[in-house]
Design an enzyme around this catalytic site. Structure first.
Site, short mmCIF file in Angstrom:
data_model
loop_
_atom_site.label_atom_id
_atom_site.label_comp_id
_atom_site.label_asym_id
_atom_site.label_seq_id
_atom_site.Cartn_x
_atom_site.Cartn_y
_atom_site.Cartn_z
N GLU A 1 31.99 42.93 43.23
CA GLU A 1 33.03 42.26 42.44
C GLU A 1 33.31 40.84 42.94
O GLU A 1 34.34 40.26 42.60
CB GLU A 1 34.32 43.07 42.47
CG GLU A 1 34.24 44.42 41.79
CD GLU A 1 34.40 44.35 40.28
OE1 GLU A 1 34.25 43.24 39.71
OE2 GLU A 1 34.68 45.39 39.66
N HIS B 1 41.73 44.03 44.99
CA HIS B 1 41.40 44.83 43.80
C HIS B 1 41.41 46.30 44.19
O HIS B 1 40.68 46.71 45.09
CB HIS B 1 40.03 44.43 43.26
CG HIS B 1 39.51 45.37 42.22
ND1 HIS B 1 40.24 45.76 41.12
CD2 HIS B 1 38.31 46.00 42.11
CE1 HIS B 1 39.53 46.59 40.37
NE2 HIS B 1 38.35 46.75 40.95
#
Length: 236
Positions: free
Chosen positions: A90, A109
């Site tokens: 990510e 996240h």
């Protein structure tokens, strides 16, 4: 002027902070298995990010991968072989946030169950209910689903985070940001706590919002604390 020794000492301290909050994120059940990722900007302009395929609950300070603003390995990570750890899949999402928000120094996240559950059910966490959330976060919008790890997700998060400090990715997770990884983590806790309270209120059958005058007063308090003004999702 920062010396090489100072820079190394700063990176070491940042690595320790990231490992600490990675472990707390895992222990609180905000992620499972190898889910989730976090990062922070270093004083030299590089970014330390959790490695791909790792459990946040098991990371040591030295495990964090150093990358530049393009996502290429930097610093001590540059000389690693292909068999060694690579940055989180990510990483594009983290870079998009940093590109949009010069004030942000850390990104987290996670997959907090209550917040994600609301998004899967197609329901928003009620706005204008909790004073602490109004002052600290304003609203907590949900971004329409995009495939994880893709440039599409990175672009969507970058747009949404411009004037917000917390967003929910539908069917996926949350992104919280801050001036430190501690602040980003605390905002994650606040999002999930708000979702838990909203869930209980929904179970009891009635979610009452605060009066408009009180919301306006709380938003003024937000401005007095130097927090950025809010904008509808997608606005620049």
């Amino acid at each position: 002027m920062t010396t090489g020794f100072d820079a190394r000492a700063g990176l070491a301290a940042l690595r320790m902070q990231l490992a600490h909050y990675a472990r707390r994120t895992y222990e609180r059940g905000f992620v499972a298995a190898t889910d989730g990722n976090l990062s922070a900007r270093s004083g030299t302009g590089t970014i330390l990010i959790s490695p791909s395929g790792s459990s946040l609950g098991e990371l040591a300070p030295e495990d964090f991968v150093e990358i530049d603003a393009r996502g290429a390995l930097a610093g001590a990570s540059r000389g690693r072989s292909s068999s060694e750890r690579s940055p989180s899949s990510e990483y594009r999402m983290h870079l998009a946030v940093y590109a949009e928000r010069p004030d942000v120094q850390a990104v987290l996240h996670a997959h907090p169950p209550y917040a994600v559950g609301f998004s899967i059910a197609g329901r928003a966490i009620a706005d204008n209910v909790l004073p602490e959330v109004i002052v600290g976060l304003g609203t907590i919008p949900a971004i329409p689903y995009t495939t994880p790890t893709t440039a599409e997700t990175a672009e969507a998060v970058g747009r949404a985070i411009r004037r917000r400090d917390a967003v929910i990715l539908e069917h996926h997770g949350t992104v919280t940001v801050g001036t430190t990884i501690q602040v980003a983590y605390q905002r994650l806790e606040k999002v999930e706590h708000a979702a838990q309270i909203a869930f209980i209120a929904n179970q009891l059958g009635n979610v009452r919002q605060l009066p408009r005058a009180e919301v306006a007063k709380l938003l003024r308090m937000r401005e007095e604390q130097g927090l950025p003004p809010l904008a509808p999702l997608g606005d620049p």
